[in-house]
Design a protein around this motif. Structure first.
Motif, mmCIF file in Angstrom:
data_model
loop_
_atom_site.group_PDB
_atom_site.id
_atom_site.type_symbol
_atom_site.label_atom_id
_atom_site.label_comp_id
_atom_site.label_asym_id
_atom_site.label_seq_id
_atom_site.Cartn_x
_atom_site.Cartn_y
_atom_site.Cartn_z
ATOM 1 N N GLY A 1 -42.205 30.791 -33.832
ATOM 2 C CA GLY A 1 -41.962 30.831 -35.268
ATOM 3 C C GLY A 1 -42.375 32.167 -35.865
ATOM 4 N N GLY A 2 -42.034 32.364 -37.133
ATOM 5 C CA GLY A 2 -42.401 33.604 -37.788
ATOM 6 C C GLY A 2 -41.644 33.799 -39.077
ATOM 7 N N LEU A 3 -41.727 35.024 -39.590
ATOM 8 C CA LEU A 3 -41.055 35.401 -40.834
ATOM 9 C C LEU A 3 -39.814 36.222 -40.490
ATOM 10 C CD1 LEU A 3 -40.971 35.721 -43.939
ATOM 11 C CD2 LEU A 3 -42.460 37.723 -43.639
ATOM 12 N N VAL A 4 -38.680 35.852 -41.051
ATOM 13 C CA VAL A 4 -37.435 36.550 -40.778
ATOM 14 C C VAL A 4 -36.615 36.608 -42.063
ATOM 15 C CG1 VAL A 4 -36.251 34.427 -40.059
ATOM 16 C CG2 VAL A 4 -35.455 36.647 -39.197
ATOM 17 N N GLN A 5 -35.801 37.641 -42.176
ATOM 18 C CA GLN A 5 -34.930 37.753 -43.340
ATOM 19 C C GLN A 5 -33.711 36.848 -43.188
ATOM 20 O OE1 GLN A 5 -34.033 41.955 -43.827
ATOM 21 N NE2 GLN A 5 -35.728 42.187 -45.266
ATOM 22 N N ALA A 6 -33.149 36.476 -44.300
ATOM 23 C CA ALA A 6 -31.937 35.670 -44.285
ATOM 24 C C ALA A 6 -30.861 36.378 -43.467
ATOM 25 C CB ALA A 6 -31.445 35.422 -45.704
ATOM 26 N N GLY A 7 -30.167 35.598 -42.641
ATOM 27 C CA GLY A 7 -29.166 36.146 -41.749
ATOM 28 C C GLY A 7 -29.694 36.496 -40.375
ATOM 29 N N GLY A 8 -30.999 36.491 -40.235
ATOM 30 C CA GLY A 8 -31.623 36.831 -38.961
ATOM 31 C C GLY A 8 -31.679 35.667 -37.994
ATOM 32 N N SER A 9 -32.347 35.902 -36.875
ATOM 33 C CA SER A 9 -32.427 34.905 -35.812
ATOM 34 C C SER A 9 -33.859 34.743 -35.325
ATOM 35 C CB SER A 9 -31.556 35.327 -34.628
ATOM 36 O OG SER A 9 -30.201 35.435 -34.991
ATOM 37 N N LEU A 10 -34.138 33.552 -34.822
ATOM 38 C CA LEU A 10 -35.399 33.258 -34.168
ATOM 39 C C LEU A 10 -35.120 32.316 -33.010
ATOM 40 C CD1 LEU A 10 -38.028 32.569 -37.004
ATOM 41 C CD2 LEU A 10 -38.076 34.445 -35.352
ATOM 42 N N HIS B 1 -35.902 24.855 -25.921
ATOM 43 C CA HIS B 1 -35.696 25.998 -26.808
ATOM 44 C C HIS B 1 -34.793 25.615 -27.962
ATOM 45 C CE1 HIS B 1 -37.504 28.673 -23.866
ATOM 46 N NE2 HIS B 1 -36.735 28.121 -22.942
ATOM 47 N N LEU B 2 -34.943 26.353 -29.050
ATOM 48 C CA LEU B 2 -34.034 26.229 -30.175
ATOM 49 C C LEU B 2 -33.698 27.636 -30.650
ATOM 50 C CD1 LEU B 2 -32.611 24.215 -32.111
ATOM 51 C CD2 LEU B 2 -34.515 24.605 -33.698
ATOM 52 N N LEU B 3 -32.468 28.050 -30.422
ATOM 53 C CA LEU B 3 -31.998 29.344 -30.896
ATOM 54 C C LEU B 3 -31.413 29.155 -32.280
ATOM 55 C CD1 LEU B 3 -31.377 32.325 -30.476
ATOM 56 C CD2 LEU B 3 -29.215 31.636 -29.397
ATOM 57 N N MET B 4 -31.970 29.872 -33.244
ATOM 58 C CA MET B 4 -31.548 29.722 -34.633
ATOM 59 C C MET B 4 -30.931 31.038 -35.110
ATOM 60 S SD MET B 4 -34.842 27.619 -36.089
ATOM 61 C CE MET B 4 -35.943 29.023 -35.919
ATOM 62 N N ASN B 5 -29.656 30.998 -35.405
ATOM 63 C CA ASN B 5 -28.933 32.162 -35.916
ATOM 64 C C ASN B 5 -28.547 31.944 -37.369
ATOM 65 O OD1 ASN B 5 -28.942 33.536 -33.386
ATOM 66 N ND2 ASN B 5 -27.155 32.367 -32.719
ATOM 67 N N SER B 6 -28.189 33.044 -38.029
ATOM 68 C CA SER B 6 -27.734 32.987 -39.422
ATOM 69 C C SER B 6 -28.692 32.175 -40.284
ATOM 70 C CB SER B 6 -26.320 32.382 -39.486
ATOM 71 O OG SER B 6 -25.426 33.128 -38.698
ATOM 72 N N LEU B 7 -29.957 32.479 -40.160
ATOM 73 C CA LEU B 7 -30.969 31.698 -40.871
ATOM 74 C C LEU B 7 -30.847 31.850 -42.373
ATOM 75 C CD1 LEU B 7 -33.922 32.298 -38.437
ATOM 76 C CD2 LEU B 7 -33.108 30.057 -39.180
ATOM 77 N N LYS B 8 -31.160 30.765 -43.073
ATOM 78 C CA LYS B 8 -31.087 30.712 -44.530
ATOM 79 C C LYS B 8 -32.468 30.381 -45.094
ATOM 80 C CE LYS B 8 -26.475 28.650 -44.113
ATOM 81 N NZ LYS B 8 -25.635 27.478 -44.487
ATOM 82 N N PRO B 9 -32.733 30.743 -46.333
ATOM 83 C CA PRO B 9 -34.036 30.387 -46.929
ATOM 84 C C PRO B 9 -34.322 28.887 -46.861
ATOM 85 C CG PRO B 9 -32.942 32.026 -48.277
ATOM 86 C CD PRO B 9 -31.953 31.618 -47.222
ATOM 87 N N GLU B 10 -33.280 28.078 -46.937
ATOM 88 C CA GLU B 10 -33.480 26.623 -46.885
ATOM 89 C C GLU B 10 -33.848 26.120 -45.492
ATOM 90 O OE1 GLU B 10 -30.857 28.249 -48.162
ATOM 91 O OE2 GLU B 10 -28.956 27.188 -47.756
ATOM 92 N N ASP B 11 -33.832 26.997 -44.499
ATOM 93 C CA ASP B 11 -34.308 26.631 -43.159
ATOM 94 C C ASP B 11 -35.831 26.771 -43.057
ATOM 95 O OD1 ASP B 11 -31.438 28.286 -41.818
ATOM 96 O OD2 ASP B 11 -31.749 26.123 -41.997
ATOM 97 N N THR B 12 -36.469 27.289 -44.083
ATOM 98 C CA THR B 12 -37.920 27.450 -44.081
ATOM 99 C C THR B 12 -38.598 26.091 -43.968
ATOM 100 O OG1 THR B 12 -37.866 29.481 -45.384
ATOM 101 C CG2 THR B 12 -39.904 28.193 -45.444
ATOM 102 N N ALA B 13 -39.444 25.948 -42.942
ATOM 103 C CA ALA B 13 -40.118 24.668 -42.693
ATOM 104 C C ALA B 13 -41.063 24.816 -41.508
ATOM 105 C CB ALA B 13 -39.097 23.582 -42.386
ATOM 106 N N LEU B 14 -41.842 23.782 -41.297
ATOM 107 C CA LEU B 14 -42.639 23.653 -40.087
ATOM 108 C C LEU B 14 -41.779 22.914 -39.070
ATOM 109 C CD1 LEU B 14 -45.491 24.261 -38.986
ATOM 110 C CD2 LEU B 14 -46.175 21.987 -39.764
ATOM 111 N N VAL C 1 -38.013 31.934 -43.900
ATOM 112 C CA VAL C 1 -36.841 32.783 -44.060
ATOM 113 C C VAL C 1 -36.851 33.333 -45.480
ATOM 114 C CG1 VAL C 1 -34.343 32.953 -43.864
ATOM 115 C CG2 VAL C 1 -35.595 31.316 -42.436
ATOM 116 N N SER C 2 -36.919 34.651 -45.589
ATOM 117 C CA SER C 2 -36.946 35.288 -46.896
ATOM 118 C C SER C 2 -35.542 35.664 -47.342
ATOM 119 C CB SER C 2 -37.828 36.533 -46.856
ATOM 120 O OG SER C 2 -37.286 37.484 -45.962
ATOM 121 N N SER C 3 -35.343 35.625 -48.649
ATOM 122 C CA SER C 3 -33.999 35.928 -49.183
ATOM 123 C C SER C 3 -33.860 37.413 -49.507
ATOM 124 C CB SER C 3 -33.754 35.094 -50.439
ATOM 125 O OG SER C 3 -34.750 35.347 -51.393
#
Length: 122
Positions: free
Chosen positions: A9-18, A80-93, A120-122
């Protein structure tokens, strides 16, 4: 008992991946269906993605379909969970989950990890 430890987990900008990972121990990993759930502040824990014991089939919440991919490596006892195109609404534990049947609902989960924070920051 099955022990589950999430990471990635971590901090990522909107549109990024984790890429989240979950390391399992204690029991034979391939005997358990696995999944990911998430919980945002003030909201209920919700289903994100699930995968069968063999890894042949996967299921996704509509909100993440096409953006997230769940995979497992039974030889390494990891999920594993590959998360692409992240959105601010994906912010969670985000929680790793294990169960004897497909874990698409909280009631089917037998074991939980401690969670890893995704912001996920906007």
């Amino acid at each position: 008992q099955v022990q589950l430890v999430e990471s990635g987990g971590g901090l990522v900008q909107a549109g990024g991946s984790l890429r989240l990972s979950c390391a399992a121990s204690g029991r034979t990993f391939s005997n358990y269906a696995m999944g990911w759930f998430r919980q945002a502040p003030g909201k209920e824990r919700e289903f994100v993605a699930a995968i069968t014991k063999s890894g042949n089939s996967a299921y996704y919440a509509d909100s993440v379909k096409g953006r997230f991919t769940i995979t497992r490596d039974n030889a390494k006892s990891t999920l594993h969970l590959l998360m692409n195109s992240l959105k601010p609404e994906d912010t969670a534990l985000y929680y790793c989950a294990a169960g004897l049947s497909i874990v698409v609902h909280i009631s089917t989960v037998g074991y939980w990890g401690q969670g890893t924070q995704v912001t996920v920051s906007s």
